[in-house]
Design a protein around this motif. Structure first.
Motif, PDB file in Angstrom:
ATOM      1  N   ASP A 157       0.817  -1.214   0.000  1.00  0.00           N
ATOM      2  CA  ASP A 157       0.000   0.000   0.000  1.00  0.00           C
ATOM      3  C   ASP A 157       0.852   1.267   0.000  1.00  0.00           C
ATOM      4  OD1 ASP A 157       0.884  -0.663   2.594  1.00  0.00           O
ATOM      5  OD2 ASP A 157      -0.625   0.638   3.499  1.00  0.00           O
ATOM      6  N   ARG A 158       2.190   1.132   0.102  1.00  0.00           N
ATOM      7  CA  ARG A 158       3.056   2.298   0.136  1.00  0.00           C
ATOM      8  C   ARG A 158       3.521   2.728  -1.261  1.00  0.00           C
ATOM      9  NH1 ARG A 158       4.183   4.522   5.189  1.00  0.00           N
ATOM     10  NH2 ARG A 158       2.727   3.463   6.594  1.00  0.00           N
ATOM     11  N   PHE A 159       2.966   2.130  -2.295  1.00  0.00           N
ATOM     12  CA  PHE A 159       3.394   2.509  -3.641  1.00  0.00           C
ATOM     13  C   PHE A 159       3.251   4.008  -3.908  1.00  0.00           C
ATOM     14  CE2 PHE A 159       2.998   3.258  -8.135  1.00  0.00           C
ATOM     15  CZ  PHE A 159       4.055   2.535  -8.655  1.00  0.00           C
ATOM     16  N   PRO A 160       2.128   4.656  -3.530  1.00  0.00           N
ATOM     17  CA  PRO A 160       2.024   6.103  -3.798  1.00  0.00           C
ATOM     18  C   PRO A 160       3.163   6.917  -3.187  1.00  0.00           C
ATOM     19  CG  PRO A 160      -0.115   5.206  -3.200  1.00  0.00           C
ATOM     20  CD  PRO A 160       0.880   4.125  -2.941  1.00  0.00           C
ATOM     21  N   ALA A 161       3.736   6.440  -2.077  1.00  0.00           N
ATOM     22  CA  ALA A 161       4.800   7.195  -1.420  1.00  0.00           C
ATOM     23  C   ALA A 161       6.087   7.208  -2.237  1.00  0.00           C
ATOM     24  CB  ALA A 161       5.075   6.616  -0.030  1.00  0.00           C
ATOM     25  N   ILE A 162       6.303   6.193  -3.074  1.00  0.00           N
ATOM     26  CA  ILE A 162       7.540   6.139  -3.856  1.00  0.00           C
ATOM     27  C   ILE A 162       7.296   6.469  -5.326  1.00  0.00           C
ATOM     28  CG2 ILE A 162       8.650   4.528  -2.262  1.00  0.00           C
ATOM     29  CD1 ILE A 162       7.487   3.239  -5.583  1.00  0.00           C
ATOM     30  N   ALA A 163       6.027   6.641  -5.707  1.00  0.00           N
ATOM     31  CA  ALA A 163       5.694   6.838  -7.124  1.00  0.00           C
ATOM     32  C   ALA A 163       6.365   8.072  -7.710  1.00  0.00           C
ATOM     33  CB  ALA A 163       4.175   6.924  -7.297  1.00  0.00           C
ATOM     34  N   GLU A 164       6.467   9.152  -6.916  1.00  0.00           N
ATOM     35  CA  GLU A 164       7.011  10.395  -7.465  1.00  0.00           C
ATOM     36  C   GLU A 164       8.492  10.268  -7.824  1.00  0.00           C
ATOM     37  OE1 GLU A 164       8.048  12.721  -3.284  1.00  0.00           O
ATOM     38  OE2 GLU A 164       6.215  13.222  -4.393  1.00  0.00           O
ATOM     39  N   GLY A 165       9.193   9.288  -7.248  1.00  0.00           N
ATOM     40  CA  GLY A 165      10.601   9.096  -7.568  1.00  0.00           C
ATOM     41  C   GLY A 165      10.849   8.230  -8.785  1.00  0.00           C
ATOM     42  N   LEU A 166       9.808   7.602  -9.311  1.00  0.00           N
ATOM     43  CA  LEU A 166       9.994   6.661 -10.421  1.00  0.00           C
ATOM     44  C   LEU A 166      10.490   7.323 -11.707  1.00  0.00           C
ATOM     45  CD1 LEU A 166       6.963   4.293  -9.842  1.00  0.00           C
ATOM     46  CD2 LEU A 166       9.382   3.728  -9.613  1.00  0.00           C
ATOM     47  N   PRO A 167       9.949   8.489 -12.127  1.00  0.00           N
ATOM     48  CA  PRO A 167      10.473   9.105 -13.347  1.00  0.00           C
ATOM     49  C   PRO A 167      11.972   9.383 -13.273  1.00  0.00           C
ATOM     50  CG  PRO A 167       8.373  10.094 -12.777  1.00  0.00           C
ATOM     51  CD  PRO A 167       8.764   9.213 -11.628  1.00  0.00           C
ATOM     52  N   THR A 168      12.463   9.787 -12.090  1.00  0.00           N
ATOM     53  CA  THR A 168      13.900  10.021 -11.931  1.00  0.00           C
ATOM     54  C   THR A 168      14.680   8.731 -12.135  1.00  0.00           C
ATOM     55  OG1 THR A 168      13.485  11.819 -10.369  1.00  0.00           O
ATOM     56  CG2 THR A 168      15.677  10.829 -10.335  1.00  0.00           C
ATOM     57  N   ILE A 169      14.174   7.651 -11.581  1.00  0.00           N
ATOM     58  CA  ILE A 169      14.837   6.353 -11.731  1.00  0.00           C
ATOM     59  C   ILE A 169      14.806   5.902 -13.177  1.00  0.00           C
ATOM     60  CG2 ILE A 169      14.683   3.904 -11.119  1.00  0.00           C
ATOM     61  CD1 ILE A 169      13.637   4.775  -8.372  1.00  0.00           C
ATOM     62  N   LEU A 170      13.642   6.004 -13.805  1.00  0.00           N
ATOM     63  CA  LEU A 170      13.478   5.492 -15.169  1.00  0.00           C
ATOM     64  C   LEU A 170      14.201   6.342 -16.207  1.00  0.00           C
ATOM     65  CD1 LEU A 170       9.725   4.498 -14.884  1.00  0.00           C
ATOM     66  CD2 LEU A 170      11.612   2.918 -15.263  1.00  0.00           C
TER      67      LEU A 170
END
Length: 419
Positions: A157-170
């Motif tokens: 359920d913590r996916f929304p907390a890390i979602a904003e960092g995904l574009p930087t990673i990708l």
């Protein structure tokens, strides 16, 4: 000679046992009450049982999260370090001390404490989240993806907390390859990844590329993932990429069903993807697809059976993409005792800007494989995507207007007319 115990001594001994038992019962009661209150009122819980580490952690966490008052970090640090006397192996305490140190500006000590917390518990949630942010900040994106995987396997359920960092990673080749490897390995957060990426234009580009790279792999794109990304393009009004991705997602067998209307003969059950048939709410009717395997005497198609009730929408629709030009929509249908108190018709509407382009009425009665058609045009004004929908003209669900009978649509087709 055995010394006899006096009645007074016996009474004193009984009183002492009763007193000890009372003290033990009171202590047990306080501990139990402390446990009961540790989540909602940790301060009260801690007052009842100063050794309740859960309550101590809750109280410190509440103070750190209190936005109305600046926390006394030195006092909270002393409390947290004091808690280690009661439980030296509690990863949460090291994580809390690390958070306090981080707020005090002692970053190296803080991240050392987060590492210590994770040595004690790989899934300590706060330490994990801080470590993920630190790994992204320092550019160690492969490590960040591994930590994200650990976090989301334990705390999905913590996916929304890390979602904003995904574009930087990708956006980084190493980060992209780490994410691709994780979802190829069927990471349980794979579906959440595509749903999350589908919510922003930047995320959609990464999602599209991931789907392309998964094609032909041991873990190819799933229909739900494709649907999430296609729907994301539609929400962003990126209709051309949405349709291209739909066409790209089709199998060899599905490509045989292509055309301006996908699966125009209703041979296949809806896949759930946009640009395929969608069956919504079914109040007052039943919708059944008779696939090629279970069609009887050439009577295949989609069957709509009305249940003698009011019907506001017939709940069958599909997104289509028609360039400007002249067209003919045609239907081959059969009906049995079909009674339509208000019109039943196929509508073609422009999605953006909204507006009706054509309306194609279905007749009442009983008939067998009747051919019907209607000509219409899509003007040169921008209308990049349309919605084809079976509707009724009923405005309100009045019992005076009850729909009865059965309609079987064998083929619904759109062809472009020569200009």
């Amino acid at each position: 000679m055995t010394e006899q115990t006096s009645p007074l001594m016996r009474n004193l001994r009984r009183s002492g046992v009763w007193f000890v038992a009372s003290v033990l019962a009171l202590a047990a009661s306080s501990i139990g009450l402390s446990r009961f209150l540790e989540t909602e009122t940790p301060a009260v819980s801690l007052a009842l049982d100063p050794l309740n580490v859960n309550a101590l952690i809750g109280e410190i966490t509440d103070d750190l999260n209190d936005t109305s008052n600046a926390p006394d970090l030195d006092a909270l640090l002393a409390k947290a370090e004091g808690g280690l006397r009661f439980d030296l192996a509690d990863a949460r305490l090291y994580s809390l001390i690390g958070e306090i140190k981080l707020r005090q500006g002692e970053k190296d000590q803080a991240y050392g404490l987060f590492d210590q917390a994770r040595k004690l518990s790989k899934t300590e949630i706060h330490a994990l989240q801080r470590s993920i942010g630190h790994s992204i900040e320092t550019g160690d994106l492969s490590k960040a993806v591994g930590e994200i995987d650990t976090l989301l396997r334990r705390w999905p359920d913590r996916f929304p907390a890390i979602a904003e960092g995904l574009p930087t990673i990708l956006s980084n080749p190493d980060g992209y390859q780490a994410v691709l490897a994780a979802i190829k390995a069927e990471a349980p957060w794979r579906a959440s990844l595509f749903a999350g990426l589908g919510k922003s234009p930047e995320g959609l580009d990464f999602a599209n590329q991931l789907l392309v790279d998964l094609t032909g792999s041991s873990a190819p794109p799933k229909s739900s993932e494709l649907s999430a990304v296609i729907a994301g393009y539609i929400r962003q009004k990126e209709y051309a990429p949405a349709y291209r991705l739909f066409l790209f997602s089709l199998s060899d067998r599905e490509r045989e069903l292509g055309g301006y209307i996908f699966n125009s003969t209703f041979k296949s059950e809806p896949s759930g993807k946009p640009f395929d048939w969608h069956v919504g709410g079914r109040s007052g009717l039943e919708v059944t697809f008779a696939t090629s395997q279970d069609a009887v005497e050439g009577q295949g198609g989609v069957t709509v059976r009305f249940l003698n009730t009011p019907v506001k929408s017939a709940a069958l629709q599909q997104y289509i993409e028609l360039p400007p030009g002249s067209y003919k929509i045609s239907l081959i249908a059969s009906a049995t005792d079909l009674k339509l108190p208000k019109e039943l018709y196929w509508s073609i509407r422009c999605v953006d800007p909204s507006g009706e382009i054509a309306r194609f009425k279905i007749p009442e009665g009983t008939y067998h494989r009747q051919a019907l058609s209607h000509e219409f045009s899509v003007g040169p004004v921008a209308c990049p995507m349309q919605l084809l929908k079976l509707e009724t003209a009923a405005i309100a669900e009045s019992w005076r207007f009850r729909y009865v009978g059965t309609l079987v649509m064998h083929k619904l087709n759109i062809e472009r007319l020569a200009s």
